[in-house]
Design a protein around this motif. Structure first.
Motif, short mmCIF file in Angstrom:
data_model
loop_
_atom_site.label_atom_id
_atom_site.label_comp_id
_atom_site.label_asym_id
_atom_site.label_seq_id
_atom_site.Cartn_x
_atom_site.Cartn_y
_atom_site.Cartn_z
N UNK A 140 24.25 0.40 -24.06
CA UNK A 140 24.19 1.72 -23.43
C UNK A 140 23.22 2.67 -24.12
N UNK A 141 22.65 2.22 -25.23
CA UNK A 141 21.78 3.06 -26.05
C UNK A 141 20.67 3.73 -25.22
N UNK A 169 28.30 2.55 -30.15
CA UNK A 169 28.48 3.82 -30.88
C UNK A 169 29.29 4.77 -29.99
N UNK A 170 29.23 4.51 -28.68
CA UNK A 170 29.84 5.39 -27.69
C UNK A 170 31.27 4.89 -27.41
N UNK A 171 32.26 5.51 -28.06
CA UNK A 171 33.59 4.92 -27.91
C UNK A 171 34.27 5.29 -26.59
N UNK A 172 33.74 6.28 -25.88
CA UNK A 172 34.26 6.52 -24.52
C UNK A 172 33.94 5.32 -23.64
N UNK A 173 32.71 4.83 -23.81
CA UNK A 173 32.31 3.63 -23.07
C UNK A 173 33.12 2.42 -23.55
N UNK A 174 33.24 2.30 -24.86
CA UNK A 174 33.98 1.17 -25.43
C UNK A 174 35.40 1.11 -24.86
N UNK A 206 25.12 -16.51 -26.96
CA UNK A 206 23.83 -15.87 -26.71
C UNK A 206 23.86 -14.43 -27.22
N UNK A 207 22.70 -13.96 -27.62
CA UNK A 207 22.56 -12.64 -28.26
C UNK A 207 21.58 -11.80 -27.48
N UNK A 208 21.99 -10.59 -27.15
CA UNK A 208 21.11 -9.65 -26.45
C UNK A 208 20.82 -8.50 -27.40
N UNK A 209 19.60 -8.44 -27.96
CA UNK A 209 19.33 -7.46 -29.01
C UNK A 209 19.22 -6.04 -28.46
N UNK A 210 19.42 -5.09 -29.36
CA UNK A 210 19.37 -3.68 -28.97
C UNK A 210 18.01 -3.32 -28.37
#
Ligand code: ATP
Length: 235
Positions: free
Chosen positions: A163-164, A193-198, A84-88
């Motif tokens: 997280x955008x 894009x947020x590598x702290x979150x990643x 399943x895909x959850x788009x931005x």
């Protein structure tokens, strides 16, 4: 991966019309793992998710899910296999209530969560049960968008930048949600894009640049690679 590979992407190419965007993306995700695709704007992360889901019309290479080749399958069959895909852009229906939004995707295979089970994962949503999509905060919309795909019965979740645009406290909540989904046995590919979150949620990171995976960084080596990562992401 440390577990049996659930998804294996090998030499994936993709096009929008004449425009050749993916030039051989390769990576693997083991069952129950969380991996991220990191990279600058326009690197090809979203397009990679669309190609895996089968909604990028022109694609080639190999994508195997649970040992089965999907590159030539239509998205409907790919969804039925358990992806399943959850788009931005989240795609919440603004005139429908939270509950109606949750009911929208059909259960395409056995094992999809019930609305009650989804509310257990996202207690905030339960309080907003009959609120319209438009009345929800950005964070609530994101929870709803993730919750909704759990109804389908998918085991592999492709999440595009959840997280955008969200406040730090909400980002933390999304992080806890992803950790919980991992505990429940879901496998997740996360565009970030947020590598702290990643770093908080993932087992491994794949760096995407110009339509290719150019580096693989296990999460425990992220700190040691921080300068390299800054250079990749241009931050
Ligand atoms: P972003 O964070 O900006 O979404 P991304 O890494 O996900 O970055 P993609 O959205 O996959 O990047 O875009 C990869 C390339 O494909 C970019 O050059 C982009 O301009 C192009 N592209 C994206 N969508 C389309 C489209 N619908 N038609 C044509 N080109 C597109």
């Amino acid at each position: 991966p440390s577990t049996r590979p659930l998804l294996r992407v090998d030499g994936l190419q993709g096009w929008y019309g004449q425009s050749h965007v993916l030039h051989g993306v390769s990576f693997e995700v083991g069952e129950g793992e969380v991996v991220t695709l990191l990279g600058r704007n326009g690197a090809g992360k979203t397009t990679t998710l669309k190609a895996i889901m089968g909604i990028l019309s022109r694609r080639s290479g190999s994508v195997t899910y649970d040992g089965r080749e999907t590159i030539k399958l239509p998205s409907r069959l790919i969804a039925q296999m358990g992806i399943a895909y959850c788009p931005e852009e989240r795609a919440i229906f603004s005139s429908l209530s939270v509950e109606e939004n949750l009911m929208l995707p059909p259960q395409v295979r056995p094992g999809g969560l019930t609305v009650e089970q989804i509310f257990e994962l996202f207690p905030n949503l339960k309080e907003r049960l009959s609120s319209q999509g438009t009345k929800l905060s950005g964070g609530e919309q994101q929870m709803l968008a993730i919750g909704r795909i759990l109804r389908t019965g998918a085991k592999l979740l492709l999440l595009d930048e959840p997280t955008e645009g969200l406040a730090p406290v909400i980002v933390q909540q999304i992080g806890r949600t992803i950790a919980r989904l991992k505990e429940e046995g879901f496998t997740i590919v996360l565009v970030e894009q947020n590598f702290h979150f990643a770093a908080l949620v993932a087992d491994r990171h794949y760096v995407v640049e110009q339509g290719r995976v150019i580096d693989t960084i296990p999460n425990h080596e992220l700190d040691a690679n921080i300068d390299k990562l800054h250079a990749y992401l241009g931050v």
